[in-house]
Design an enzyme around this catalytic site. Structure first.
Site, PDB file in Angstrom:
ATOM      1  N   SER A 431      35.099  37.483  48.549  1.00 13.61           N
ATOM      2  CA  SER A 431      33.640  37.300  48.528  1.00 13.61           C
ATOM      3  C   SER A 431      33.087  37.148  49.933  1.00 13.61           C
ATOM      4  O   SER A 431      31.887  37.343  50.151  1.00 13.61           O
ATOM      5  CB  SER A 431      33.248  36.034  47.776  1.00 13.61           C
ATOM      6  N   HIS A 452      34.178  44.482  45.804  1.00  9.17           N
ATOM      7  CA  HIS A 452      33.700  43.149  45.436  1.00  9.17           C
ATOM      8  C   HIS A 452      32.995  43.173  44.083  1.00  9.17           C
ATOM      9  O   HIS A 452      31.878  43.674  43.962  1.00  9.17           O
ATOM     10  CB  HIS A 452      32.763  42.633  46.537  1.00  9.17           C
ATOM     11  N   GLU A 464      30.247  45.874  45.017  1.00 12.58           N
ATOM     12  CA  GLU A 464      29.964  46.180  46.422  1.00 12.58           C
ATOM     13  C   GLU A 464      31.223  46.828  46.998  1.00 12.58           C
ATOM     14  O   GLU A 464      32.305  46.228  46.937  1.00 12.58           O
ATOM     15  CB  GLU A 464      29.667  44.903  47.213  1.00 12.58           C
ATOM     16  N   ASN A 502      25.703  38.198  48.578  1.00 11.68           N
ATOM     17  CA  ASN A 502      25.835  36.771  48.888  1.00 11.68           C
ATOM     18  C   ASN A 502      25.085  36.404  50.159  1.00 11.68           C
ATOM     19  O   ASN A 502      24.567  35.300  50.290  1.00 11.68           O
ATOM     20  CB  ASN A 502      27.308  36.379  48.997  1.00 11.68           C
TER      21      ASN A 502
HETATM   22  P1  NAD Z   1      41.288  32.158  40.645  1.00 15.60           P
HETATM   23  O1  NAD Z   1      41.721  30.918  41.318  1.00 15.60           O
HETATM   24  O2  NAD Z   1      40.730  32.067  39.264  1.00 15.60           O
HETATM   25  O3  NAD Z   1      42.522  33.187  40.582  1.00 15.60           O
HETATM   26  C1  NAD Z   1      43.330  33.485  41.659  1.00 15.60           C
HETATM   27  C2  NAD Z   1      44.711  33.865  41.116  1.00 15.60           C
HETATM   28  O4  NAD Z   1      45.478  34.442  42.171  1.00 15.60           O
HETATM   29  C3  NAD Z   1      45.500  32.667  40.595  1.00 15.60           C
HETATM   30  O5  NAD Z   1      45.922  32.922  39.273  1.00 15.60           O
HETATM   31  C4  NAD Z   1      46.682  32.582  41.546  1.00 15.60           C
HETATM   32  O6  NAD Z   1      47.866  32.140  40.934  1.00 15.60           O
HETATM   33  C5  NAD Z   1      46.804  34.024  41.996  1.00 15.60           C
HETATM   34  N1  NAD Z   1      47.531  34.178  43.234  1.00 15.60           N
HETATM   35  C6  NAD Z   1      47.459  33.450  44.381  1.00 15.60           C
HETATM   36  N2  NAD Z   1      48.310  33.962  45.298  1.00 15.60           N
HETATM   37  C7  NAD Z   1      48.912  35.012  44.742  1.00 15.60           C
HETATM   38  C8  NAD Z   1      49.873  35.967  45.190  1.00 15.60           C
HETATM   39  N3  NAD Z   1      50.357  35.911  46.430  1.00 15.60           N
HETATM   40  N4  NAD Z   1      50.272  36.936  44.350  1.00 15.60           N
HETATM   41  C9  NAD Z   1      49.785  37.010  43.099  1.00 15.60           C
HETATM   42  N5  NAD Z   1      48.857  36.153  42.626  1.00 15.60           N
HETATM   43  C10 NAD Z   1      48.433  35.181  43.431  1.00 15.60           C
HETATM   44  O7  NAD Z   1      40.273  32.836  41.650  1.00 15.60           O
HETATM   45  P2  NAD Z   1      39.134  33.896  41.333  1.00 15.60           P
HETATM   46  O8  NAD Z   1      37.873  33.195  41.064  1.00 15.60           O
HETATM   47  O9  NAD Z   1      39.652  34.882  40.354  1.00 15.60           O
HETATM   48  O10 NAD Z   1      38.961  34.584  42.772  1.00 15.60           O
HETATM   49  C11 NAD Z   1      39.830  35.564  43.226  1.00 15.60           C
HETATM   50  C12 NAD Z   1      39.175  36.315  44.357  1.00 15.60           C
HETATM   51  O11 NAD Z   1      37.956  36.887  43.902  1.00 15.60           O
HETATM   52  C13 NAD Z   1      38.805  35.473  45.554  1.00 15.60           C
HETATM   53  O12 NAD Z   1      38.983  36.241  46.713  1.00 15.60           O
HETATM   54  C14 NAD Z   1      37.337  35.169  45.322  1.00 15.60           C
HETATM   55  O13 NAD Z   1      36.620  34.905  46.506  1.00 15.60           O
HETATM   56  C15 NAD Z   1      36.883  36.468  44.737  1.00 15.60           C
HETATM   57  N6  NAD Z   1      35.651  36.398  43.932  1.00 15.60           N
HETATM   58  C16 NAD Z   1      35.435  35.354  43.096  1.00 15.60           C
HETATM   59  C17 NAD Z   1      34.276  35.333  42.337  1.00 15.60           C
HETATM   60  C18 NAD Z   1      33.994  34.202  41.371  1.00 15.60           C
HETATM   61  O14 NAD Z   1      32.854  34.040  40.931  1.00 15.60           O
HETATM   62  N7  NAD Z   1      34.989  33.436  40.993  1.00 15.60           N
HETATM   63  C19 NAD Z   1      33.336  36.366  42.449  1.00 15.60           C
HETATM   64  C20 NAD Z   1      33.608  37.435  43.308  1.00 15.60           C
HETATM   65  C21 NAD Z   1      34.774  37.437  44.047  1.00 15.60           C
END
Ligand code: NAD
Length: 711
Positions: A431, A452, A464, A502
């Site tokens: 993000s 994104h 994005e 954002n």
């Molecule tokens: P989350 O914490 O729900 O999930 C992340 C997952 O990644 C976890 O299950 C974790 O175990 C796994 N993980 C960590 N390291 C790993 C590795 N080396 N190999 C495999 N799996 C691994 O987080 P999320 O909310 O899904 O966010 C994930 C990404 O998406 C981030 O970069 C976040 O900034 C981005 N994002 C989040 C949102 C939101 O609203 N939550 C929106 C857009 C983008």
């Protein structure tokens, strides 16, 4: 002359009129087309020798898409007289078609929308193709107008008041089969049988004289009791007001026109429709909605790169790292359209959680009738899981959606160097973190890109696509094409902290907190945003997004834009106390009651009191201006820095990414409607608050030149 019609004669003196706009994908009604049709109708009126008329499209699977929206959009600048005249042309022509001296049949194969549906309503019969591509609708309300060529009066007479209200107010199309069930179409048949069935229907109509009886019947008042009319009107208006909060007037204008015309003879009812139409045609809301239609069309056709010779790579298999909130959604989006997907995480428990989320997406759709158990089985058959990274070796694209920490992400990229296919693309769902910088750790920086998605992935349409300094055109074009395949709308943006959405959203979110600390209540702040048309207030949104996420994203923005970004210590205090928002049961409000509905929380008060800077009355006007002016100013900076290619990208990004109200056309169109001069004046009282309210160069230039962002 438009030269889009061909009039031929079939055996047995049946005229066949074929509409086929040369070089165009769809047939539309613009003024030159209506002029040509008027001449043809004049010829046909004199042909008492004909047995009947069949109307078809020369484009298989595409009947008539409706009125020419470019012409409709230009009506914003028309005088009331010109508006009246432009509406009359179609009305008069379709009325003449309804009185031709022989039975008439429309043969509908494919998309039949708006004016296309209305011309068929002016004919005696309709036969529809029974194909999935055949969709018949009156979607005028979606562009802020009402069916204005007879639709509001002829449809209720044909299929009944309530089904007509539903079709017109929702704008949703029906299939050929449904059209036959409702009595809109005489029958639904395979497309290759349309002409034969049309001829048979003309023979039947002549033998039975049914066509004349129908004409007489359909020209009568509907004959509903006052009670029936009042009940239907109150129910329909109540439903629409609940959905649109009165911000989209067209469906209400349509309901009133339908009701007012229902008990009048058709000729008088059609006049009611013409008058009602003038209330909305050429209005600012309609112009904005038409502009959005065109911006959407542009994005649907946009390959994402200027060089049109670039060919996107084939994508047959995708891997997604992370089975969390985002990863599971991203993997499911691919699997749902039949792209083989592999979802990876660090252990089986997390994979199991991810699979639950994946199933839930489709199960939720099954509950509301938008998907079937077959869809679920198909999705699951395309979705594999693994904890073994080496399984990515046959993937064309690898999407990384793991924890938002740069060192964790780049460590994974380094590991992937020996595991991914050498020509595969690596995309990050980050993000906030710089794509250019992280690209340096990717196996091939030219095949590294931002992809994104927004939460929840299954419902948010925007992706994005972020171009880093080293990202190649081929990589961008491939990810743009892939995003479209999974039914998202990709917008290509440059690399900067917060990217597009954002970056523009955070000033608004943070200003909301600032207003809270100065004395505005949470409810007053949320209400001002809702009144403006936002789907949710900014305080409520903070709780939904998660205060930890909001805080960390805010820190990124403060570091990047230190001259204007603000971050209140209130957020930090709340996060440190474990108040993360809805997911932890409390944040600004508490979520411990039934169904997790937000409720005021007395335990929040000490956090507010500790950080409060003032306690003054703040008007709704000030709240609204302070929420949206910084959002607008940041949007102009995004344009100045060429982060996007067109102003429309900002507007569509906000509409699709955060639900910015479509009726306002986006933040930039809203600013155009206010006027640069006025915005300068509106900013004056706030410039003492700091750089975040300082006019940008672009705004000053617009004001001094008298120009608009969209000329
Ligand atoms: P989350 O914490 O729900 O999930 C992340 C997952 O990644 C976890 O299950 C974790 O175990 C796994 N993980 C960590 N390291 C790993 C590795 N080396 N190999 C495999 N799996 C691994 O987080 P999320 O909310 O899904 O966010 C994930 C990404 O998406 C981030 O970069 C976040 O900034 C981005 N994002 C989040 C949102 C939101 O609203 N939550 C929106 C857009 C983008």
């Amino acid at each position: 002359m438009a030269n889009v019609f061909e009039l031929t004669e079939l055996d047995g003196k049946i005229a066949l009129l074929t509409f086929d706009a040369p070089g165009k994908k769809v047939n539309t009604f613009g003024q030159p087309v209506l002029a040509e049709l008027t001449e043809i109708v004049t010829q046909l009126e004199a042909r008492e020798d004909l047995q009947g008329l069949l109307l078809k499209s020369g484009k298989p699977g595409q009947f008539i898409a409706g009125a020419d929206l470019t012409e409709l959009g230009a009506l914003m600048h028309a005088t009331p007289e010109q508006l009246g005249e432009s509406m009359k042309v179609g009305h008069a022509l379709f009325s003449r078609i309804s009185k031709l001296p022989f039975p008439t049949v429309a043969l509908i194969d494919g998309n039949c929308m708006g004016g296309g549906t209305e011309i068929t309503l002016s004919m005696d019969y309709r036969i529809a193709a029974d194909t999935p591509k055949t969709k018949i609708g009156l979607p005028e309300v979606n562009v802020g107008i009402i069916p204005g060529w007879g639709g509001t009066q002829r449809l209720p007479r044909l299929i009944g008041l309530n089904p007509a209200l539903d079709m017109i107010c929702s704008g949703n199309p029906i299939t050929g089969k449904k059209a036959a069930e409702l009595g809109f179409a005489f029958d639904a048949v395979p497309p290759e049988h349309l002409i034969d069935e049309g001829r048979r229907l003309i023979a039947y109509a002549r033998e039975s004289d049914d066509w004349r009886k129908r004409r007489t019947e359909l020209a009568l008042p509907l004959g509903l009791s006052e009670d029936q009319l009042h009940f239907s009107q109150a129910t329909a208006e109540g439903y629409i007001m609940g959905k649109t909060k009165g911000q989209y007037p067209a469906p209400i204008v349509a309901i009133r026109a339908i009701m007012k015309g229902a008990n009048l003879p058709l000729d008088e009812a059609l006049k009611v429709e013409q008058e009602a139409s003038l209330e909305v045609v050429g209005s600012e809301i309609s112009t904005n909605l038409i502009a959005i239609f065109f911006m959407n069309t542009r994005l649907a056709r946009d390959p994402g790169v200027a060089d049109t010779s670039i060919v996107p790579r084939d994508v047959n298999r995708v891997a997604v790292f992370g089975s969390g909130l985002m990863g599971a959604g991203i993997a499911t989006s691919h699997a749902r359209v039949g792209i083989r997907s592999l979802m990876l995480d660090v252990d089986d428990d997390r994979i199991a959680d991810g699979m639950k989320r994946a199933r839930k997406v489709v199960e939720g759709r099954i509950k509301i009738g938008r998907a079937t158990y077959d869809d679920l089985a198909n999705m699951l058959s395309c979705l594999d899981t693994s904890t073994d990274k080496s399984h990515v070796d046959d993937c064309d694209v690898v999407v990384e959606a793991i924890t938002e920490r740069e060192e964790v992400k780049t460590a994974l990229y380094k590991e992937l160097a020996g595991l991914m296919r050498d020509d595969a693309i690596l995309a990050s769902n980050t993000s906030t973190i710089s794509i250019t910088r992280m690209g340096k750790s990717a196996p091939h920086p030219e095949r590294f890109v931002g992809m994104h998605f927004f939460f929840p992935v299954d419902r948010m349409q925007l992706v994005e696509v972020i171009r880093g300094d080293d990202t190649s055109d081929e990589t961008i074009a491939t990810i743009v094409a892939l995003s479209k395949r999974i039914k998202k709308t990709p917008i290509v943006v440059g690399d900067c902290p917060g990217f597009l959405v954002n970056r523009v959203l955070l000033p608004y979110m943070n200003e909301a907190l600032q207003l809270l600390l100065e004395g505005a209540s949470m409810d007053a702040i949320d209400k001002a945003a809702l009144r403006f048309g936002m789907p949710m207030g900014p305080i409520a949104l903070q709780d939904v997004v998660g205060l930890d996420t909001s805080y960390y994203a805010g820190m990124t923005m403060v570091n990047a834009y230190s001259d204007r970004a603000i971050l209140t210590p209130l957020l930090k205090d709340l996060v440190e106390a474990g108040r993360m928002g809805k997911k932890s049961g409390s944040g600004f409000r508490k979520y411990t009651g039934k169904k997790g509905k937000p409720e005021p929380d007395a335990e929040f008060t000490p956090f507010l009191e500790k950080n409060r800077v003032d306690n003054r009355e703040i008007s709704q006007e000030e709240i609204t201006q302070r929420l949206f002016l910084p959002m607008f100013l940041e949007s102009t900076r995004v344009l100045e820095e060429n982060i996007v290619r067109e102003p429309g990208d900002v507007d569509m990004g906000l509409i699709l990414g955060i639900g910015f109200p479509a009726f306002r056309g986006g933040i930039l169109r809203w600013a155009d409607s206010v006027g640069a001069d006025q915005i300068l004046k509106d900013l004056e009282p706030y410039t003492q608050l700091g750089k975040r309210f300082e006019p940008t160069d672009m705004l000053k230039q617009l004001a001094s030149s008298g120009k608009k962002i969209y000329e």
